[in-house]
Design a protein around this motif. Sequence first.
Motif, PDB file in Angstrom:
ATOM      1  N   GLU A 161       9.245  64.026  69.549  1.00 11.20           N
ATOM      2  CA  GLU A 161       9.495  63.390  68.251  1.00 11.20           C
ATOM      3  C   GLU A 161       8.669  62.120  68.092  1.00 11.20           C
ATOM      4  OE1 GLU A 161      12.892  64.118  66.376  1.00 11.20           O
ATOM      5  OE2 GLU A 161      13.774  65.459  67.849  1.00 11.20           O
ATOM      6  N   SER A 164       8.923  60.143  64.564  1.00 12.06           N
ATOM      7  CA  SER A 164      10.221  59.914  63.908  1.00 12.06           C
ATOM      8  C   SER A 164      10.441  58.485  63.446  1.00 12.06           C
ATOM      9  CB  SER A 164      11.361  60.301  64.843  1.00 12.06           C
ATOM     10  OG  SER A 164      11.227  61.646  65.180  1.00 12.06           O
ATOM     11  N   ARG A 171       3.801  59.225  58.501  1.00 11.05           N
ATOM     12  CA  ARG A 171       4.153  60.409  59.272  1.00 11.05           C
ATOM     13  C   ARG A 171       3.245  61.569  58.864  1.00 11.05           C
ATOM     14  NH1 ARG A 171       9.924  60.038  58.845  1.00 11.05           N
ATOM     15  NH2 ARG A 171       9.823  61.497  57.141  1.00 11.05           N
ATOM     16  N   THR A 193      10.304  68.513  67.774  1.00  9.57           N
ATOM     17  CA  THR A 193      10.751  67.883  66.539  1.00  9.57           C
ATOM     18  C   THR A 193      11.985  68.603  65.984  1.00  9.57           C
ATOM     19  OG1 THR A 193      10.081  67.199  64.304  1.00  9.57           O
ATOM     20  CG2 THR A 193       9.209  69.286  65.073  1.00  9.57           C
ATOM     21  N   HIS A 194      12.760  67.885  65.152  1.00 12.72           N
ATOM     22  CA  HIS A 194      13.828  68.562  64.419  1.00 12.72           C
ATOM     23  C   HIS A 194      13.417  68.720  62.960  1.00 12.72           C
ATOM     24  CE1 HIS A 194      14.736  64.266  63.813  1.00 12.72           C
ATOM     25  NE2 HIS A 194      15.103  64.669  62.619  1.00 12.72           N
ATOM     26  N   ASN A 195      12.157  68.335  62.652  1.00 11.08           N
ATOM     27  CA  ASN A 195      11.662  68.347  61.282  1.00 11.08           C
ATOM     28  C   ASN A 195      10.824  69.602  61.046  1.00 11.08           C
ATOM     29  OD1 ASN A 195       9.725  67.928  59.143  1.00 11.08           O
ATOM     30  ND2 ASN A 195      10.312  65.775  59.146  1.00 11.08           N
ATOM     31  N   GLN A 196      11.327  70.499  60.205  1.00 10.48           N
ATOM     32  CA  GLN A 196      10.636  71.788  60.084  1.00 10.48           C
ATOM     33  C   GLN A 196       9.290  71.683  59.385  1.00 10.48           C
ATOM     34  OE1 GLN A 196      11.532  74.677  57.042  1.00 10.48           O
ATOM     35  NE2 GLN A 196      13.641  74.009  57.111  1.00 10.48           N
ATOM     36  N   GLU A 197       9.142  70.722  58.477  1.00 10.47           N
ATOM     37  CA  GLU A 197       7.837  70.550  57.825  1.00 10.47           C
ATOM     38  C   GLU A 197       6.774  70.191  58.863  1.00 10.47           C
ATOM     39  OE1 GLU A 197       6.810  67.887  54.485  1.00 10.47           O
ATOM     40  OE2 GLU A 197       8.780  68.523  53.749  1.00 10.47           O
ATOM     41  N   GLU A 198       7.158  69.269  59.752  1.00  8.29           N
ATOM     42  CA  GLU A 198       6.264  68.866  60.827  1.00  8.29           C
ATOM     43  C   GLU A 198       5.889  70.082  61.672  1.00  8.29           C
ATOM     44  OE1 GLU A 198       7.599  64.705  61.895  1.00  8.29           O
ATOM     45  OE2 GLU A 198       7.333  65.607  63.872  1.00  8.29           O
ATOM     46  N   SER A 238      13.325  75.391  52.541  1.00  9.49           N
ATOM     47  CA  SER A 238      13.951  74.249  51.904  1.00  9.49           C
ATOM     48  C   SER A 238      14.039  74.469  50.396  1.00  9.49           C
ATOM     49  CB  SER A 238      13.133  72.998  52.214  1.00  9.49           C
ATOM     50  OG  SER A 238      13.584  71.917  51.469  1.00  9.49           O
TER      51      SER A 238
END
Length: 371
Positions: A161, A164, A171, A193-198, A238
């Motif tokens: 991450e 973050s 970012r 990461t927990h961010n799916q876009e990333e 999303s």
Amino acid sequence: MTHISLEDVSKYFDAGETVANYRVDLEIDDGEFLVLLGPSGCGKTTALRLIAGLETPSEGAIYFDAERVDERSPSDRNVAMVFQNYALYPHMSVQENIAYPLKIRGVPPDERDRRIAAVTKLLHIEDQVESSPAELSGGQRQRVALARAIVREPSVFLLDEPLSNLDAKLRQEMRSELKRLQDELGITTVYVTHNQEEAMSMADRVAVMNEGTIRQIAPPSELYSRPRTEWVARFIGSPPMNLLGGTRRNGAIDLGDAGRVELERTAAGDPGGAPPGDVSLGVRPEDLSVETERPSAGSAIEGTVDTVEPLGEYTIVNVAVGDHLVNAKVTETDVERDDRVYLTFGDGDTYLYDADGILHTESRAREAAER
Ligand SMILES: Nc1ncnc2c1ncn2[C@@H]1O[C@H](COP(=O)(O)OP(=O)(O)O)[C@@H](O)[C@H]1O
Ligand SMILES: [Mg+2]
């Protein structure tokens, strides 16, 4: 370049009340950019720490190319790790911070200078080498942390991450820069990461994790177009995929209050039709159209508009269907709250999940393979 393989690796933690159990079976190709994506607490950091050697597996083996490494110390693995809370030495200049890992490895000064010049250029921080960390912006500090990791020329790059703590704009910039950097260096990279876009924007492949297990590994486009389980389907997108419970009955999926959808429309690419009994019908919000008249042909899901959220580029229409809420993502609409609407979709746009939550075409393929 290094191929990483985790073979039937599991890790148990027994810390008083909590016992966490992770099972990770994973192959990462030479030079691949693999992203581990999952909700907080699913075991992403643990997986990275196992690869780095900061944890030892309770079972299973870890290989770098043909060599087994899980008994080796972190310093014998030539792995570089960058965390969310990267710490720079505050009393050292940028140059000294980056030089530090080379110094402790006894790299001679001229070689050190050559490598630092190259890496600071790569990360666009050549003008900051004399600065102290306190004088830098958050983004520059993160670049220094990356430079310090890369300068060692590691064979594996582990990022936990790392973006973050940066603001949204930075970012996004760093995302494309990291991707470019990884392309140029060709270092096998595992990015958490927990961010799916990333995840979707950077990865060659994404490994989706949940409760200590990898649920699916696939390139981003495949993860989106063929989520193998209901859990993955609900996690990607999303807003995420709509899933409606139904039963196969008389050539159709009966969705209760939501109406019925003819079987042949749900079985795209699958001549065998639908599984008997309980199923879930999935449709992505962006694949739904919102009509105010009942379509003359084909099925539609019928409901009542609950909320309309205009978000500029598109609008989310939230439709109450039986006791479910279904999201439609449309570019133009003039529907309002309480309007009766019909949600339509293309034949290839539906997903069927069986009673076990497995994508129907997957479970059929598996059955065929087992026969
Ligand atoms: N050293 C440890 N001792 C006990 N439990 C741990 C330890 N490390 C991780 N865990 C367990 O794993 C969970 C989080 O794992 P982690 O790999 O950090 O997840 P993520 O990075 O996906 O958020 C914690 O909530 C805890 O239950
Ligand atoms: Mg973590």
